[in-house]
Design an enzyme around this catalytic site. Structure first.
Site, PDB file in Angstrom:
ATOM      1  N   SER A  68       0.832  -1.219   0.000  1.00 33.49           N
ATOM      2  CA  SER A  68       0.000   0.000   0.000  1.00 33.49           C
ATOM      3  C   SER A  68       0.861   1.262   0.000  1.00 33.49           C
ATOM      4  O   SER A  68       0.398   2.333   0.391  1.00 33.49           O
ATOM      5  CB  SER A  68      -0.963  -0.012   1.177  1.00 33.49           C
ATOM      6  OG  SER A  68      -0.234  -0.025   2.381  1.00 33.49           O
ATOM      7  N   GLY A  69       2.118   1.155  -0.421  1.00 30.33           N
ATOM      8  CA  GLY A  69       2.953   2.341  -0.622  1.00 30.33           C
ATOM      9  C   GLY A  69       3.623   2.834   0.646  1.00 30.33           C
ATOM     10  O   GLY A  69       3.803   2.074   1.606  1.00 30.33           O
ATOM     11  N   ALA A  70       3.950   4.130   0.647  1.00 34.08           N
ATOM     12  CA  ALA A  70       4.695   4.698   1.779  1.00 34.08           C
ATOM     13  C   ALA A  70       3.874   4.583   3.070  1.00 34.08           C
ATOM     14  O   ALA A  70       2.665   4.821   3.068  1.00 34.08           O
ATOM     15  CB  ALA A  70       5.016   6.154   1.496  1.00 34.08           C
ATOM     16  N   ASP A  71       4.558   4.235   4.144  1.00 28.40           N
ATOM     17  CA  ASP A  71       3.918   4.055   5.451  1.00 28.40           C
ATOM     18  C   ASP A  71       3.562   5.422   6.035  1.00 28.40           C
ATOM     19  O   ASP A  71       4.446   6.210   6.365  1.00 28.40           O
ATOM     20  CB  ASP A  71       4.915   3.318   6.374  1.00 28.40           C
ATOM     21  CG  ASP A  71       4.311   2.981   7.714  1.00 28.40           C
ATOM     22  OD1 ASP A  71       3.370   3.693   8.151  1.00 28.40           O
ATOM     23  OD2 ASP A  71       4.782   2.026   8.343  1.00 28.40           O
ATOM     24  N   ASN A 108      14.812   8.102  -2.577  1.00 31.03           N
ATOM     25  CA  ASN A 108      13.985   7.840  -3.761  1.00 31.03           C
ATOM     26  C   ASN A 108      14.845   7.648  -5.016  1.00 31.03           C
ATOM     27  O   ASN A 108      14.572   6.768  -5.828  1.00 31.03           O
ATOM     28  CB  ASN A 108      13.000   8.991  -3.986  1.00 31.03           C
ATOM     29  CG  ASN A 108      11.653   8.694  -3.378  1.00 31.03           C
ATOM     30  OD1 ASN A 108      11.598   8.123  -2.289  1.00 31.03           O
ATOM     31  ND2 ASN A 108      10.587   9.066  -4.037  1.00 31.03           N
ATOM     32  N   GLU A 165       6.746   9.793  -8.870  1.00 32.81           N
ATOM     33  CA  GLU A 165       7.956   9.244  -8.241  1.00 32.81           C
ATOM     34  C   GLU A 165       8.356   7.977  -8.969  1.00 32.81           C
ATOM     35  O   GLU A 165       7.540   7.360  -9.669  1.00 32.81           O
ATOM     36  CB  GLU A 165       7.665   8.899  -6.782  1.00 32.81           C
ATOM     37  CG  GLU A 165       7.364  10.125  -5.960  1.00 32.81           C
ATOM     38  CD  GLU A 165       7.315   9.839  -4.471  1.00 32.81           C
ATOM     39  OE1 GLU A 165       7.416   8.660  -4.068  1.00 32.81           O
ATOM     40  OE2 GLU A 165       7.163  10.798  -3.716  1.00 32.81           O
TER      41      GLU A 165
END
Ligand code: CO8
Length: 297
Positions: A68-71, A108, A165
């Protein structure tokens, strides 16, 4: 899953025959990844790249989501630390700048670089949806499989106040075409499995049913079965192939694409850093963490 919450338990690494396997192993939080997790994922990509015994880097996951991506808890925690009541406005501004400059840009760009310039075949196994930076890494994989129609990819950068990103400003264009990319990136619209298969983004959907989607144990089991099936098929596929030819051909296929990926990566991290300085993404992540906003799925 195990109680041990170390990085090496949150993301597993193993080698089976000619395949290095990286497994996201936090199904309870839908495999959301904090800053350290993304850096560790990049390190594992490098580790696999250097292993002379393997030709494939397989990335799979656990439970119902690929990731689910970045915490959002990671972002909330740092936002609260920086905005400590003891800090005056100037100090908050200074710490905010230092944190996002030192933390966001190198991480990143390094993670994205590890995927763009990886020498082996990257195979992503979508046991379910992937979101944000994790979904960007899926788009940089060479071969992508999905488990069933529950899968979607979501790039909610415009919802969060970020910019693209993980080189998605180029990778989605390449894989989805301009019209679908515009919807996915400008309108933060999910791209569902059927579309991913029909446009060739996903190589093959295994159409595996989750017997009872509410039963976490059953979902975990069917994801394990999906992962095993792909591992067995890939092991058979590469058994009699020449590893050096695979790597050389990958280099040829990617030699021009990489120029665009690298250019997108360096522009995206600088623009992204400027977005973090506005404070808008932090507020949106806190809204997500507090469940004040939801994505349209
Ligand atoms: N971060 C932390 N925890 C999460 C995350 C997340 N991103 N997503 C889900 N979880 C946790 C939930 O808190 C919940 O835990 P608990 O049971 O303890 O409350 C559990 O996972 C299950 O989640 P939900 O109950 O919300 O499950 P639903 O099926 O109702 O919803 C969704 C699933 C739609 C995925 C929903 O959880 C959601 O919207 N999550 C946020 C997705 C998101 O926007 N991710 C960020 C993408 S942008 C990005 O990745 C840019 C990266 C920026 C760089 C940052 C550098 C590190």
């Amino acid at each position: 899953m195990g109680q041990n919450n170390s990085l090496s338990n949150r993301i597993l690494y193993q080698v089976k025959g000619k395949i290095s396997i990286i497994t996201l192993n936090q199904p309870d939080k839908l495999n959301a990844l904090g800053g350290d997790d993304y850096t560790y994922l990049a390190k594992l990509m490098e580790k696999s790249n250097k292993d002379p015994s393997t030709v494939i880097t397989l990335i799979n996951s656990s439970g119902r989501y690929f990731s689910s991506g970045a915490d959002y808890k990671f972002i909330k925690k740092y936002h609260e630390l920086i905005n400590d009541k003891k800090n005056d406005e100037k100090e908050i501004e200074r710490q905010n700048d230092r944190f996002w400059f030192n933390d966001f840009i190198p991480r990143n760009s390094y993670l994205t670089d590890c995927f763009i310039n990886h020498g082996k075949i990257i195979v992503a196994c979508l046991n379910g949806p992937a979101i944000g930076l994790s979904a960007a890494m899926v788009a940089l994989s060479d071969i992508i499989y999905s488990k069933n129609d529950d899968t979607f990819l979501l790039y909610p950068f415009t919802k969060i106040g970020l910019v693209t990103e993980g080189s998605t400003s180029y990778s989605l264009l390449l894989r989805l075409g301009l019209s679908r990319t515009n919807e996915a990136l400008l309108l933060s619209k999910p791209i569902y499995n059927k579309d991913l298969v029909s446009c060739g983004f996903v190589n093959k959907c295994y159409n595996m049913d989750d017997y009872n989607k509410k039963d976490q144990v059953e979902v975990n089991k069917s994801t394990e079965k999906f992962n095993e099936l792909i591992l067995n098929e890939l092991s058979d596929s590469v058994k009699f192939l020449n590893g050096d030819s695979i790597k050389d051909i990958k280099k040829l296929i990617n030699s021009n694409i990489r120029l665009y990926y690298n250019s997108a990566n360096s522009k995206e991290v600088i623009q992204g850093y400027k977005k973090w300085l506005t404070g808008v993404p932090q507020r949106q992540f806190i809204n997500l963490a507090n469940k004040n906003i939801k994505h349209k799925l």
